[in-house]
Each structure stands twice: as structure tokens, then as C-alpha cells.
Design an enzyme around this catalytic site. Structure first.
Site, PDB file in Angstrom:
ATOM      1  CD1 TRP A   1      -2.364  -2.117   1.659  1.00  0.00           C
ATOM      2  CD2 TRP A   1      -3.079  -0.969  -0.130  1.00  0.00           C
ATOM      3  NE1 TRP A   1      -3.439  -2.782   1.117  1.00  0.00           N
ATOM      4  CE2 TRP A   1      -3.895  -2.105   0.030  1.00  0.00           C
ATOM      5  CE3 TRP A   1      -3.341  -0.103  -1.185  1.00  0.00           C
ATOM      6  CZ2 TRP A   1      -4.960  -2.395  -0.830  1.00  0.00           C
ATOM      7  CZ3 TRP A   1      -4.399  -0.392  -2.053  1.00  0.00           C
ATOM      8  CH2 TRP A   1      -5.190  -1.535  -1.859  1.00  0.00           C
TER       9      TRP A   1
ATOM     10  CG  ASP B   1      -3.236   4.057   4.161  1.00  0.00           C
ATOM     11  OD1 ASP B   1      -4.290   3.855   4.804  1.00  0.00           O
ATOM     12  OD2 ASP B   1      -2.995   3.521   3.059  1.00  0.00           O
TER      13      ASP B   1
ATOM     14  CE  LYS C   1      -9.329  -2.630   2.946  1.00  0.00           C
ATOM     15  NZ  LYS C   1      -8.142  -1.873   2.683  1.00  0.00           N
TER      16      LYS C   1
END
Ligand SMILES: *Cc1c(COP(=O)(O)O)cnc(C)c1O
Length: 372
Positions: free
Chosen positions: A103, A175, A199
Site C-alpha cells: 500500500w 494511512d 476494513k
């Protein structure tokens, strides 16, 4: 106890059953309003009360200081990879990115379209975390980016770096998509944090942004108005229509977390303790297994996402398939690893009960007994 299967999806992920039941009960008529939450004006008194309660509960749960705005946006984590540099890289235009997995690597690639990006570190093959003392940080960077939980690689920062101690005055951008609300956040080390909701919070479509007030004045001229944090903050997330149903469900999850109790604790402390217990149980089982392994160095292991693989000669397509087919028969869903890394992955977010991890560990042992 629920009769639903245990769902290990990495995202969109399982939600607390109590929340789904409450949403179902309120679907046709939210609290006597005669409307579904999906049918309400975002500027009406009913929805304003839902959004204000959600924001206040989130602020309380995560102890978000008053100098941070909480924004309810859209676009997910990947859109933030562009929205953040458009909002923050308006001074020197320099961005330093710490790459610790898939990511943050994507974040660096996207930021290059809007900023001069330098990799502060790159810890490929992402089985441990890079020592902050060795990071390459530029004195005049507009910000430093990191991903505090790498959902695909299963690597998590247990503690955020103190950039000032590393000689940097830049704000830290985090993040936290895949572990927000699983543990406390050290706001003193953060300038901005963002996360998609799907999530660990609620349905896809809602993106949370926490931004410190002093960072609202350095946007690039190209930044779209609807994605300009200053505009969104001034409009209290109502510059354009926010993802109203996602905010409502997230609000129900926040209320669930506030009343959550475990091991004599309540709220965030309780959920963190249960997350620690679930992760310890699963990693211990993998470390003791002759058939399975997790490859991440112990201090960097994620409490939320646990990738695991069949060891050495056992790692055949047939045995991987047999494991996943058997898992479904045992009502253990969505354990297939991310397509980029293969193998298996158990995502054990807040909504996963301890019993779910116990059932997975029992299945791992059964499978080893019959195939090892
Ligand atoms: C899932 C995820 C993203 C991407 O989210 P989208 O909503 O699909 O854009 C970004 N960062 C992390 C850490 C993630 O887990």
C-alpha cells in the site's frame, strides 16, 4: 452466540452482528422519522444528528485532539494517495515516503504525479520494518508518508516514529485504513491520517480524514474543490453530499465500540486487548505448526492481517486449494491470500470474535493432522 460463519475478509470486511441487526431493524423507519437513513436529506435535522453523534463518538473513542478536524469523505484510501499531495504538497512540493509494503508503494507511485517524491526507506520484501534512524528525510519536505498497517504484507508499526527526533520538521501522514480503531493513536506524532472505512469501521464508500488545522492552507491550485480539506472542513463534511448511509453504519459501530467490554476493560482498551489476544493465539499456532508459517519478523507482525503459507514442499496448488475448500466447509470464509502474494490471509479485525480465531486454529491443527 451467532450462527453466522466466521468471515476473515480483508475488506470489505465483517461487521459486528449487533450493528447489522440494528440497521436491519431501522431500515424502513429510522427512529420514528418515517424514513430510511438512505432517504434523508443530508442537511435535515435527522441526518445532522446522526453525523454529529458519529463524529463526537469517534473523537471520544480515539481521543482526537481539538486541533484536528474529522472529515467524512469519499474515494477510499487510493484516492487519498492523490488528494493528500494535492492538499499538502503546495510549498516545497517535496514528499518523503516510507515504503513498507504494497500500500505505501502505491502511495509513493501516485504521489509522484503531484509531487517530487523520495523514498525515505524501502523495506522490500516487507517482512520487517525499516529502522527510522536510517530513513532519508529531506529538511524541507511538505510531509512524510507511511502506512501504519500494511494489509497485504501483514506488517504493522507498533509505535509511530517521532519525526522531530529524526531531524525532520515535516508533518507525518499516516494511512491507517486497516487498523484504525483497533488501538489508540498517538496524535502528537501525526499531522494527517486517513483511512477507508471498509476494513475496520463500516461499509465501503466512506473515507475518514483526520487533519490538523495548521495544514489546511497549503493546497496546490489543481486540488478539486470537493477534495480540498479546507473546503470540506469549513462545510463540516457537507460541501457536497457525504456518504450518508456509510456514516450511519460507522456511527452504529462507534456506539458498539463504546459499550464493548472485554477482560474487565471497556471501549477502545477492551477491543485492543481482544485484538492482542486473537493475534497472539493465531501467531502461536502458526509458529508451532509444521505445515504453516507466517514469515514476518515478530516485532513487525500485524494484529489485524495475518498472511500465512504452507511451508516448503507442502506449498502446492493442490494443498492450498484443499485448505481453502475445507475452510469453507468449516464455515471459515474468505481466507484466500491477496492475489499479489498468494497463500492464505486471516484478517481478524475488531468485529472478529475470539471464537472465530479459536475455530481457525482448531481447523489449522485438524488440517495438519490429516495432511502433515
Ligand atoms: C484497502 C486499503 C487501501 C485502499 O482502499 P480503497 O478504498 O480500495 O481505495 C489503502 N490503504 C490501505 C492500507 C488499505 O488497506
Amino acid at each position: 452466540m451467532s450462527t453466522r460463519p466466521f468471515n476473515f475478509s480483508a475488506g470489505p470486511a465483517a461487521l459486528p452482528e449487533e450493528v447489522l441487526q440494528q440497521a436491519a431493524a431501522e431500515m424502513l423507519d429510522w427512529q420514528g422519522s418515517g424514513m430510511s437513513v438512505m432517504e434523508m436529506s443530508h442537511r435535515g435535522a435527522e441526518f445532522i444528528s446522526i453525523a454529529e453523534a458519529a463524529e463526537a463518538d469517534l473523537r471520544e473513542l480515539l481521543q482526537v485532539p481539538p486541533e484536528f478536524h474529522i472529515l467524512f469523505m469519499q474515494g477510499g484510501g487510493l484516492a487519498e494517495n492523490a488528494i493528500v499531495p494535492m492538499n499538502l504538497a503546495g510549498r516545497s512540493g517535496k514528499v518523503d515516503v516510507v515504503v513498507t509494503g504494497s500500500w505505501s508503494k502505491k502511495s509513493a507511485a501516485e504521489a509522484r504525479r503531484y509531487a517530487d517524491v523520495q523514498l525515505a526507506a524501502d523495506s522490500a520484501p516487507y517482512l520487517s520494518l525499516p529502522d527510522p534512524a536510517g530513513w532519508q528525510l529531506r529538511a524541507d519536505a511538505d510531509y512524510v508518508h507511511l502506512c501504519s498497517n500494511e494489509t497485504i504484507d501483514g506488517v504493522e508499526f507498533q509505535q509511530l516514529p517521532e519525526l522531530r527526533q529524526l531531524g525532520s520538521r515535516a508533518p507525518l501522514v499516516v494511512d491507517l485504513s486497516s487498523h484504525v480503531l483497533s488501538r489508540p493513536v498517538d496524535w502528537s506524532r501525526i499531522g494527517l491520517a486517513f483511512g477507508g472505512a471498509q476494513k475496520n469501521i463500516g461499509p465501503a464508500g466512506l473515507t475518514l480524514v483526520f487533519v490538523r488545522e495548521d495544514l489546511l492552507n497549503q493546497a496546490q491550485a489543481i486540488c478539486p474543490t470537493a477534495f480540498n480539506y479546507k473546503t470540506v472542513a469549513e462545510a463540516r463534511s457537507m460541501y457536497n453530499t457525504p456518504p450518508t448511509y456509510g456514516i450511519y453504519i460507522a456511527g452504529l459501530v462507534f456506539q458498539w465500540l463504546k459499550r464493548f467490554g472485554y477482560a474487565g476493560k471497556t471501549g477502545l482498551a477492551a477491543i485492543e486487548q481482544r485484538n492482542i489476544d486473537k493475534a497472539s493465539l493465531l501467531y502461536a499456532a502458526l509458529d508451532q505448526s509444521k505445515l504453516f508459517e507466517n514469515r514476518v519478523a515478530a516485532p513487525a507482525r500485524s494484529r489485524m492481517n495475518v498472511p500465512f503459507y504452507l511451508r516448503g514442499a507442502y506449498d502446492t496448488p493442490q494443498l492450498n486449494k484443499a485448505f481453502l475448500d475445507g475452510a469453507r466447509e468449516h464455515r471459515l470464509l474468505q481466507l484466500k491470500g491477496h492475489k499479489s502474494v498468494g497463500g492464505m490471509r486471516a484478517s481478524i479485525y475488531n468485529a472478529m470474535p475470539l471464537e472465530g480465531v479459536q475455530a481457525l486454529v482448531a481447523y489449522l491443527k485438524d488440517f495438519e493432522a490429516s495432511h502433515g
